[in-house]
Design a protein around this motif. Structure first.
Motif, PDB file in Angstrom:
ATOM      1  N   ILE A   1       0.848  -1.180   0.000  1.00  0.00           N
ATOM      2  CA  ILE A   1       0.000   0.000   0.000  1.00  0.00           C
ATOM      3  C   ILE A   1       0.892   1.240   0.000  1.00  0.00           C
ATOM      4  N   ALA A   2       0.634   2.174  -0.938  1.00  0.00           N
ATOM      5  CA  ALA A   2       1.448   3.390  -1.070  1.00  0.00           C
ATOM      6  C   ALA A   2       0.588   4.509  -1.637  1.00  0.00           C
ATOM      7  N   GLY A   3       0.918   5.721  -1.255  1.00  0.00           N
ATOM      8  CA  GLY A   3       0.214   6.876  -1.792  1.00  0.00           C
ATOM      9  C   GLY A   3      -1.165   7.090  -1.232  1.00  0.00           C
ATOM     10  N   VAL A   4      -1.543   6.367  -0.190  1.00  0.00           N
ATOM     11  CA  VAL A   4      -2.867   6.520   0.422  1.00  0.00           C
ATOM     12  C   VAL A   4      -2.782   7.603   1.484  1.00  0.00           C
ATOM     13  N   GLU A   5      -3.628   8.615   1.331  1.00  0.00           N
ATOM     14  CA  GLU A   5      -3.562   9.750   2.257  1.00  0.00           C
ATOM     15  C   GLU A   5      -3.980   9.355   3.655  1.00  0.00           C
ATOM     16  N   ALA A   6      -5.141   8.724   3.779  1.00  0.00           N
ATOM     17  CA  ALA A   6      -5.648   8.313   5.085  1.00  0.00           C
ATOM     18  C   ALA A   6      -6.420   7.018   4.916  1.00  0.00           C
ATOM     19  N   PRO A   7      -6.026   5.940   5.565  1.00  0.00           N
ATOM     20  CA  PRO A   7      -6.731   4.660   5.407  1.00  0.00           C
ATOM     21  C   PRO A   7      -8.051   4.684   6.168  1.00  0.00           C
ATOM     22  N   SER A   8      -8.995   3.918   5.685  1.00  0.00           N
ATOM     23  CA  SER A   8     -10.256   3.770   6.397  1.00  0.00           C
ATOM     24  C   SER A   8     -10.100   2.728   7.493  1.00  0.00           C
ATOM     25  N   ALA A   9     -10.988   2.773   8.470  1.00  0.00           N
ATOM     26  CA  ALA A   9     -10.950   1.793   9.555  1.00  0.00           C
ATOM     27  C   ALA A   9     -11.178   0.387   9.015  1.00  0.00           C
ATOM     28  N   SER A  10     -12.053   0.276   7.989  1.00  0.00           N
ATOM     29  CA  SER A  10     -12.310  -1.032   7.401  1.00  0.00           C
ATOM     30  C   SER A  10     -11.065  -1.585   6.728  1.00  0.00           C
TER      31      SER A  10
END
Length: 804
Positions: A417-426
């Motif tokens: 996982i890369a470039g994701v600003e903010a992950p979801s709780a799910s």
């Protein structure tokens, strides 16, 4: 009056009758006179002399017989006493000795010579030493390495039993661990407190072994350790130091690079040393190398293409390969084996900000995992139909939710996982459950990565998917910020090559440092090193308690730990690479049965120049090694314990194990490794080479780990420790230079092997006592049989003879 007179008369008559005889005797004595008769004088003198002679003889015989009995009993007891002349004698040596004999049977002990191998010479010295010990000694035999060294037996009271145990010590290809042997010796000493323990070490006294012990700073104690030197000089030796696949996995139909390191140590140069690669025991390629005098190493690369026709897509196929060189004095280290597991392909899930439909490389719009996908799974040419080992599954953050993500991860062994600003709780819940079950996860900070949002959602007090919490402030600026305060930094060279991830074949240390430090970094997030670990004790989140949903099982070595899926196997994260400004670059942490690796920068071009330089290989090395760790381990070190799963249809039948070289086949019963998996535990990997496991003995070279109940036969390898091939030996001066505690004492092998080294004197006096007993018995028989000399001695000592 008459009656009174009569009574008086009777009284006088009675008195005369009573005293009359005595009176007559006294009166008659004066009537005899003594007549001197010369003959009678000689007879009386002879009788007196003979009586005196008999008394002297009897007394002498009694003394001789009593002394013989006393000395014979003393000889049977084999007396000894502590030497008072040796100031290094330890307290308690007046007790009977407990001799703990450590016999070096490690790989270097198989070195041959005209007088036999080192092990044979050590065993002969040990046998001679046992014969010199007092009869009331306790004797323990400890092999230095191999499975025998882990099985302690009760100390022997009989010299015959001890010698028999010495004869049973067999050579192994394992390392010699002196620390382990000394710990075993202390345990044995505690079992016999009535005896004074002494450790005697027989072997080649390999310098590498003792240097390893010296680095551990062994504690001082009261147990003497006597080191028996070896006078023979170490011969020149060449050996295979390492052999493997740098990428961790082999790709079918594509060239796989196999790298071997050959080392040489000797006083004379060695030329044209043939190094041969064999696949399934068939010779593939031979290369020749030259070695100068001294210590040198050569790295050789062999390219080989594994045929896709050899692999069944439904299962893993294992291919045994080896590399060996021309034999020398120590042949046990001239070959090294490797089992290569081959699979048709395996999916890897990549998650970033764009989907496949939204990406457009021509417009410069690609997700932050794009460079990693091209690196790990390049698209084949249109004219080719190659299928790479890694099959990329690309999802955007929006797609990576719920059942869609689970369906993608079910077959995947690695997620990136890369470039994701903010992950979801799910997303965090699913990935956390995935890692707990054995999946590998890599997270890279890049693009719009928000450290605060990731901390809030993904840290979870150590129960999330971040190896460490992140500081709220980043360092540096991305190129998109158009900042005038760019202060680029690089990967720090210090400690970088300590990890096997970053080693590349045919590149030396200087070249590797130049490669990895070529890239410039402009921005990075900061993993915290000074956070409180109290939060790590929080209970795990509920998703971790779900039933396993992965379609594959993690390596059985993890299953054997019997840990719950809710447990965190290692709460502490490890830094494996840093920037030159001290910020951690690559952080690794084990969670459950899986592992998480975090990159604090480097994927996107606006954070660094890494994607446009060859240093991007750092991602290839780390991710491929992560992927390789998810496959069942089939390559072990000699001396290790192998825990292996069996095909599900194997049943309860015993497993046949064929050992290397000798071909000896033994049986072992399967056991449950967990609730559903059956396997075998192999504890005796004491010989290097290929071990074959099958459901029955046979010579068929086909191998698989099938699930359909048909016959299975698959290999595992055992490789010897490289440092055991360094044959340099200690002498007394180099031993003293190690500055070990004073209870370690050196004894030259040219000295007679006796108990003098244990500060005991008189241990061989019983032999002299027996000889003295024999002399006393001879004298006793002489006195009893021919007493004439006693007569002469008495006559000479009598007064009459002296007067004459």
């Amino acid at each position: 009056m008459f009656p009174a007179f009569v009574a008086s008369g009777f009284a006088i008559a009675g008195a005369v009758m009573m005293f009359g005889p005595a009176l007559i005797h006294l009166l008659n004595r004066n009537r005899y006179r003594t007549v001197e008769w010369a003959a009678m004088d000689f007879l009386l003198e002879a009788m007196q002399s003979n009586r005196r002679l008999l008394r002297i003889r009897d007394l002498l015989l009694m003394l001789l017989r009593a002394a013989a009995l006393l000395l014979f009993g003393l000889a049977l007891a084999r007396p000894y006493f502590a030497s008072s002349t040796d100031t290094s004698a330890t307290v308690g040596t007046s007790r009977p000795p407990h001799a703990i004999l450590v016999i070096d049977n490690s790989l270097s002990s198989s070195l041959g010579s005209i007088s036999g191998s080192v092990l044979e010479q050590s065993k002969e010295q040990a046998r001679q030493f046992v014969e010199t010990l007092p009869s009331n000694s306790k004797i323990s035999i400890l092999p230095l390495s191999g499975g025998q060294s882990h099985r302690l037996s009760d100390p022997f009271s009989s010299h015959i039993d001890a010698v028999d145990a010495i004869d049973k010590v067999a050579a192994t290809h394992a390392a010699g661990e002196l620390t382990h042997a000394l710990n075993q010796a202390r345990s044995l000493a505690e079992e016999t407190p009535s005896h004074a323990p002494h450790v005697i070490i027989f072997g080649d006294q390999q310098a590498a072994q003792w240097q390893r012990l010296a680095r551990t700073s062994p504690p001082e104690d009261d147990m003497p350790v006597i080191v028996v030197g070896n006078e023979a000089s170490a011969p020149d030796n060449a050996w295979i130091e390492s052999f493997g696949i740098p990428d961790g996995l082999a790709e079918l139909g594509m060239t796989t690079r196999l790298v071997a390191t050959v080392r040489y140590h000797g006083d004379a140069p060695r030329d044209n040393v043939a190094v041969t690669l064999r696949v399934r025991e068939n010779e593939v390629e031979t290369k020749f190398v030259d070695f100068p005098a001294g210590d040198s190493a050569r790295t050789l690369s062999f390219d080989y293409v594994f045929d896709p026709m050899e692999v069944d897509p439904a299962r893993t196929t294992s291919i045994p390969i080896s590399v060996n060189l021309n034999g020398d004095a120590l042949t046990a280290d001239d070959c090294r084996w490797l089992v290569v597991p081959l699979v048709a392909s395996t999916p890897v899930v990549f998650i970033d900000q764009w989907s496949d439909a939204e990406e457009s490389p021509s417009l410069g719009r690609v997700g932050d995992t794009w460079i990693l996908r091209q690196l790990l799974s390049p698209k084949p040419e249109v004219s080719r139909n190659d299928e790479h080992l890694i099959r990329a599954i690309h999802l955007s953050q929006r797609e990576a939710e719920g059942e869609t993500l689970r369906a993608a991860l079910r077959e995947a062994r690695l997620a990136v996982i890369a470039g994701v600003e903010a992950p979801s709780a799910s997303l965090v819940d699913t990935l956390q459950s995935y890692v707990q079950q054995g999946g590998q996860l890599a997270i890279a900070a890049s693009g719009e990565f928000d450290a605060n949002a990731w901390n809030d959602v993904a840290w979870r007090g150590g129960q999330g998917i971040l190896p460490r919490p992140l500081r709220r402030e980043t360092i540096g600026h991305s190129l998109d910020d158009l900042s005038d305060d760019l202060q680029p930094f690089r990967i720090a060279s210090k400690g970088l090559l300590d990890h096997a991830y970053f080693h590349i074949a045919n590149l030396d240390e200087t070249q590797l440092i130049d490669l990895y430090t070529d890239a410039l970094f402009f921005k990075a997030v900061v993993p915290q090193n000074d956070f409180s670990h109290e939060d790590l004790a929080q209970p795990p989140i509920s998703t971790a308690s779900e039933e396993p949903w992965l379609a594959w099982s993690p390596p059985v070595s993890h299953l054997a730990t019997n840990k719950s899926s809710q447990d965190i196997s290692d709460a502490a994260a490890t830094t494996i690479a840093q920037f030159d400004n001290g910020v951690d670059f690559v952080v690794q942490r084990s969670v459950g049965k899986g592992q998480i690796v975090f990159f604090s920068s480097g994927v996107s071009t606006n954070w660094s120049t890494l994607p446009s330089t060859n240093a991007v290989l750092i991602f290839d090395r780390v991710l491929r090694n992560q992927l390789a760790s998810t496959f069942q381990r089939v390559n072990f070190n000699v001396g290790e314990t192998a825990l292996l799963p069996l095909p599900s249809a194997a049943g309860d039948s015993s497993v046949q194990i064929e050992t290397p070289s000798s071909g000896v086949v033994s049986s072992i019963s399967p056991r449950f490794l967990n609730e559903v998996t059956r396997g075998v535990l192999i504890e005796s990997l004491d010989t290097s080479g290929i071990y074959w496991l099958s459901d029955r003995a046979g010579t068929d070279t086909t191998n698989d780990m099938n699930d359909n109940g048909s016959r299975y036969r698959f290999p595992i390898s055992a490789t010897p420790p490289a440092w055991e091939s360094e044959l340099s030996r200690l002498d007394q001066s180099s031993f003293e230079a190690l500055q070990l505690p004073p209870q370690y004492r050196w004894q030259n092998s040219i000295e007679s092997m006796n108990a003098a080294g244990m500060n005991l004197s008189g241990h061989s006096w019983w032999q002299w006592l027996i000889a003295l007993v024999i002399v006393l018995l001879i004298v006793e028989m002489t006195v009893a049989a021919t007493p004439s000399w006693l007569s002469w001695l008495v006559e000479r000592s009598s007064p009459a003879t002296a007067t004459k």
